[in-house]
Design a protein around this motif. Structure first.
Motif, PDB file in Angstrom:
ATOM      1  N   GLU A 248       0.519   9.172   0.749  1.00  0.00           N
ATOM      2  CA  GLU A 248      -0.168  10.310   0.130  1.00  0.00           C
ATOM      3  C   GLU A 248      -0.744   9.889  -1.215  1.00  0.00           C
ATOM      4  N   ILE A 249      -1.968  10.329  -1.471  1.00  0.00           N
ATOM      5  CA  ILE A 249      -2.539  10.189  -2.808  1.00  0.00           C
ATOM      6  C   ILE A 249      -2.120  11.423  -3.591  1.00  0.00           C
ATOM      7  N   VAL A 250      -1.461  11.200  -4.726  1.00  0.00           N
ATOM      8  CA  VAL A 250      -0.850  12.284  -5.488  1.00  0.00           C
ATOM      9  C   VAL A 250      -1.266  12.174  -6.956  1.00  0.00           C
ATOM     10  N   VAL A 251      -1.489  13.321  -7.588  1.00  0.00           N
ATOM     11  CA  VAL A 251      -1.654  13.383  -9.041  1.00  0.00           C
ATOM     12  C   VAL A 251      -0.400  14.043  -9.598  1.00  0.00           C
ATOM     13  N   PHE A 252       0.303  13.321 -10.463  1.00  0.00           N
ATOM     14  CA  PHE A 252       1.529  13.846 -11.059  1.00  0.00           C
ATOM     15  C   PHE A 252       1.245  14.456 -12.426  1.00  0.00           C
ATOM     16  N   VAL A 253       1.837  15.608 -12.679  1.00  0.00           N
ATOM     17  CA  VAL A 253       1.782  16.268 -13.987  1.00  0.00           C
ATOM     18  C   VAL A 253       3.217  16.591 -14.373  1.00  0.00           C
ATOM     19  N   ASP A 254       3.676  16.014 -15.479  1.00  0.00           N
ATOM     20  CA  ASP A 254       5.055  16.196 -15.931  1.00  0.00           C
ATOM     21  C   ASP A 254       6.047  15.820 -14.835  1.00  0.00           C
ATOM     22  N   GLY A 255       5.723  14.767 -14.094  1.00  0.00           N
ATOM     23  CA  GLY A 255       6.636  14.255 -13.085  1.00  0.00           C
ATOM     24  C   GLY A 255       6.590  14.963 -11.750  1.00  0.00           C
TER      25      GLY A 255
ATOM     26  N   LEU B  69     -12.585  11.442 -14.388  1.00  0.00           N
ATOM     27  CA  LEU B  69     -11.426  12.071 -13.778  1.00  0.00           C
ATOM     28  C   LEU B  69     -10.250  11.116 -13.634  1.00  0.00           C
ATOM     29  N   VAL B  70     -10.530   9.818 -13.509  1.00  0.00           N
ATOM     30  CA  VAL B  70      -9.436   8.847 -13.480  1.00  0.00           C
ATOM     31  C   VAL B  70      -8.634   8.945 -14.770  1.00  0.00           C
ATOM     32  N   GLY B  71      -9.338   9.164 -15.881  1.00  0.00           N
ATOM     33  CA  GLY B  71      -8.654   9.319 -17.154  1.00  0.00           C
ATOM     34  C   GLY B  71      -7.949  10.654 -17.298  1.00  0.00           C
ATOM     35  N   GLU B  72      -8.562  11.707 -16.754  1.00  0.00           N
ATOM     36  CA  GLU B  72      -8.002  13.047 -16.910  1.00  0.00           C
ATOM     37  C   GLU B  72      -6.885  13.343 -15.905  1.00  0.00           C
ATOM     38  N   ALA B  73      -6.997  12.819 -14.688  1.00  0.00           N
ATOM     39  CA  ALA B  73      -6.027  13.107 -13.628  1.00  0.00           C
ATOM     40  C   ALA B  73      -5.793  11.849 -12.795  1.00  0.00           C
ATOM     41  N   PRO B  74      -5.119  10.854 -13.360  1.00  0.00           N
ATOM     42  CA  PRO B  74      -4.887   9.603 -12.628  1.00  0.00           C
ATOM     43  C   PRO B  74      -4.086   9.835 -11.348  1.00  0.00           C
ATOM     44  N   ALA B  75      -4.488   9.135 -10.295  1.00  0.00           N
ATOM     45  CA  ALA B  75      -3.849   9.300  -8.989  1.00  0.00           C
ATOM     46  C   ALA B  75      -2.914   8.141  -8.679  1.00  0.00           C
ATOM     47  N   THR B  76      -1.914   8.412  -7.885  1.00  0.00           N
ATOM     48  CA  THR B  76      -0.942   7.416  -7.439  1.00  0.00           C
ATOM     49  C   THR B  76      -0.845   7.462  -5.922  1.00  0.00           C
ATOM     50  N   PHE B  77      -0.761   6.293  -5.295  1.00  0.00           N
ATOM     51  CA  PHE B  77      -0.531   6.245  -3.851  1.00  0.00           C
ATOM     52  C   PHE B  77       0.971   6.141  -3.616  1.00  0.00           C
ATOM     53  N   VAL B  78       1.547   7.181  -2.998  1.00  0.00           N
ATOM     54  CA  VAL B  78       2.967   7.192  -2.648  1.00  0.00           C
ATOM     55  C   VAL B  78       3.064   6.742  -1.186  1.00  0.00           C
ATOM     56  N   VAL B  79       3.542   5.536  -0.958  1.00  0.00           N
ATOM     57  CA  VAL B  79       3.536   4.948   0.382  1.00  0.00           C
ATOM     58  C   VAL B  79       4.833   5.289   1.114  1.00  0.00           C
ATOM     59  N   PHE B  80       4.719   5.626   2.420  1.00  0.00           N
ATOM     60  CA  PHE B  80       5.937   5.908   3.189  1.00  0.00           C
ATOM     61  C   PHE B  80       5.983   5.230   4.547  1.00  0.00           C
ATOM     62  N   ASP B  81       4.945   4.458   4.900  1.00  0.00           N
ATOM     63  CA  ASP B  81       4.994   3.749   6.182  1.00  0.00           C
ATOM     64  C   ASP B  81       4.047   2.560   6.138  1.00  0.00           C
ATOM     65  N   VAL B  82       4.336   1.561   6.974  1.00  0.00           N
ATOM     66  CA  VAL B  82       3.459   0.394   7.117  1.00  0.00           C
ATOM     67  C   VAL B  82       3.210   0.188   8.603  1.00  0.00           C
ATOM     68  N   LEU B  83       1.941   0.101   8.982  1.00  0.00           N
ATOM     69  CA  LEU B  83       1.547   0.061  10.391  1.00  0.00           C
ATOM     70  C   LEU B  83       1.067  -1.308  10.835  1.00  0.00           C
ATOM     71  N   ARG B  84       0.729  -2.163   9.883  1.00  0.00           N
ATOM     72  CA  ARG B  84       0.309  -3.538  10.199  1.00  0.00           C
ATOM     73  C   ARG B  84       0.678  -4.426   9.026  1.00  0.00           C
ATOM     74  N   ARG B  85       1.133  -5.628   9.339  1.00  0.00           N
ATOM     75  CA  ARG B  85       1.440  -6.590   8.283  1.00  0.00           C
ATOM     76  C   ARG B  85       1.097  -7.990   8.777  1.00  0.00           C
ATOM     77  N   PHE B  86       0.218  -8.679   8.051  1.00  0.00           N
ATOM     78  CA  PHE B  86      -0.239 -10.029   8.404  1.00  0.00           C
ATOM     79  C   PHE B  86      -0.724 -10.104   9.853  1.00  0.00           C
ATOM     80  N   GLY B  87      -1.517  -9.086  10.244  1.00  0.00           N
ATOM     81  CA  GLY B  87      -2.123  -9.077  11.563  1.00  0.00           C
ATOM     82  C   GLY B  87      -1.224  -8.593  12.684  1.00  0.00           C
ATOM     83  N   VAL B  88       0.029  -8.270  12.401  1.00  0.00           N
ATOM     84  CA  VAL B  88       0.972  -7.821  13.426  1.00  0.00           C
ATOM     85  C   VAL B  88       1.015  -6.299  13.450  1.00  0.00           C
ATOM     86  N   ASP B  89       0.753  -5.711  14.613  1.00  0.00           N
ATOM     87  CA  ASP B  89       0.804  -4.259  14.789  1.00  0.00           C
ATOM     88  C   ASP B  89       2.263  -3.811  14.828  1.00  0.00           C
ATOM     89  N   LEU B  90       2.624  -2.911  13.926  1.00  0.00           N
ATOM     90  CA  LEU B  90       4.010  -2.453  13.832  1.00  0.00           C
ATOM     91  C   LEU B  90       4.223  -1.052  14.393  1.00  0.00           C
TER      92      LEU B  90
END
Length: 306
Positions: free
Chosen positions: A67-74, A96-117
């Motif tokens: 999820e791409i998330v913008v955090f305000v006060d945590g 807007l990057v300065g006013e509302a910086p976004a964070t990518f919260v990662v929760f799954d990985v579907l491919r790594r080094f060409g291997v389908d997971l």
């Protein structure tokens, strides 16, 4: 992969629990060619999130879900994220990057080094993801827990959106809503199709409320109510600019215009998220509040259940 909405978390040894983040779902593809961010609808939104691109660059070949998330006060703020979701001009994005910086919260990985997971069980994908995050700085990993009630209690105490339960042995089913992932949302909200808009007769060009519809089991649309709360002047103008008018209503149970109000019908192409207190006996929204346009959602997902 999409989660099924529930009213109570499943319990038992076969489940893991994560917080539900109030953001925008995204797949991030990292390869030698760079970083590409895709929304749930498959749209390339890379240009709107240069801060996220900088965060994930250099990860090597991988495909991540999160999820791409913008955090305000945590805490996640969908309102602040909404300001970024539809902006693509370079100058505005930089501001807007300065006013509302976004964070990518990662929760799954579907491919790594060409291997389908995707056919690997969740526990194996999670272990791969945890090793990756431990070896790469700057990544935000969605925490996972084995106690559902405790996770729900903490999420409620911190004002989070909800909890997602995932079967430990579940494979990843791209694009499918599965009972192997279940979401408990604390605030009642859903996705609705915009089928029209209203204006006061004294201000005929100013959008004051949206007319909403939901997709029925047979693929049609039915009227679900109207929402005006939460539509500020700037937001209302933005939404109005996305609408394409038509002569007739796209539903058979269309409401009549109220006295002193003008009613415009539109093509059911725009999906919005709305909070509400309950459904009335005639299946209309009670105390709805507009949250934002969801360009990451398809029309067939506008079923009112979030």
């Amino acid at each position: 992969m999409l989660a099924t909405a529930i009213s109570a978390l499943p319990v038992g040894a076969g489940w893991a629990y994560e917080f539900k983040w109030d953001g925008v779902r995204a797949l991030i593809d990292v390869s030698d060619g760079g970083v590409r961010i895709r929304s749930r609808a498959g749209n390339d939104v890379t240009g709107g999130y240069p801060d996220v691109v900088a965060q994930v660059a250099g990860a090597g070949d991988a495909l991540f879900d999160g999820e791409i998330v913008v955090f305000v006060d945590g805490r996640p703020s969908f309102e602040r994220l909404q300001a970024r979701m539809h902006v693509r001009g370079r100058a505005d994005v930089t501001r807007l990057v300065g006013e509302a910086p976004a964070t990518f919260v990662v929760f799954d990985v579907l491919r790594r080094f060409g291997v389908d997971l995707t056919e690997r069980p969740w526990t194996e994908r999670r272990a791969t993801l945890e090793r990756f995050v431990a070896e790469h700085e700057g990544w935000t990993l969605s925490p996972s827990f084995d106690d559902g009630p405790a996770t729900e209690s903490v999420a409620r105490q911190h004002g989070l959106e909800g909890v997602v339960a995932k079967r430990l042995d579940s494979v990843y089913r791209p694009g499918r809503r599965s009972d192997d992932w279940r979401k408990l949302r604390f605030v009642r909200a859903g996705d609705f199709a915009v089928i029209g808009w209203e204006a006061a007769a004294a201000h005929p060009a100013t959008l004051s409320s949206l007319v909403l519809g939901v997709v029925t089991d047979d693929g049609g649309l039915r009227f679900a109510g109207k929402v005006g709360s939460g539509l500020s002047g700037r937001t209302a103008a933005l939404v109005k600019g996305l609408l394409v008018e038509r002569a007739d209503p796209p539903v058979t149970d269309a409401p009549r215009p109220m006295t002193g109000r003008l009613l415009h019908w539109v093509e059911p192409q725009v999906v919005v998220e709305v909070e509400f207190a309950a459904w009335t006996g005639d299946r209309r929204l009670r105390q709805p509040v507009f949250r934002g346009v969801r360009k990451d959602k398809r029309l067939d997902e506008a079923r009112g259940d979030g």
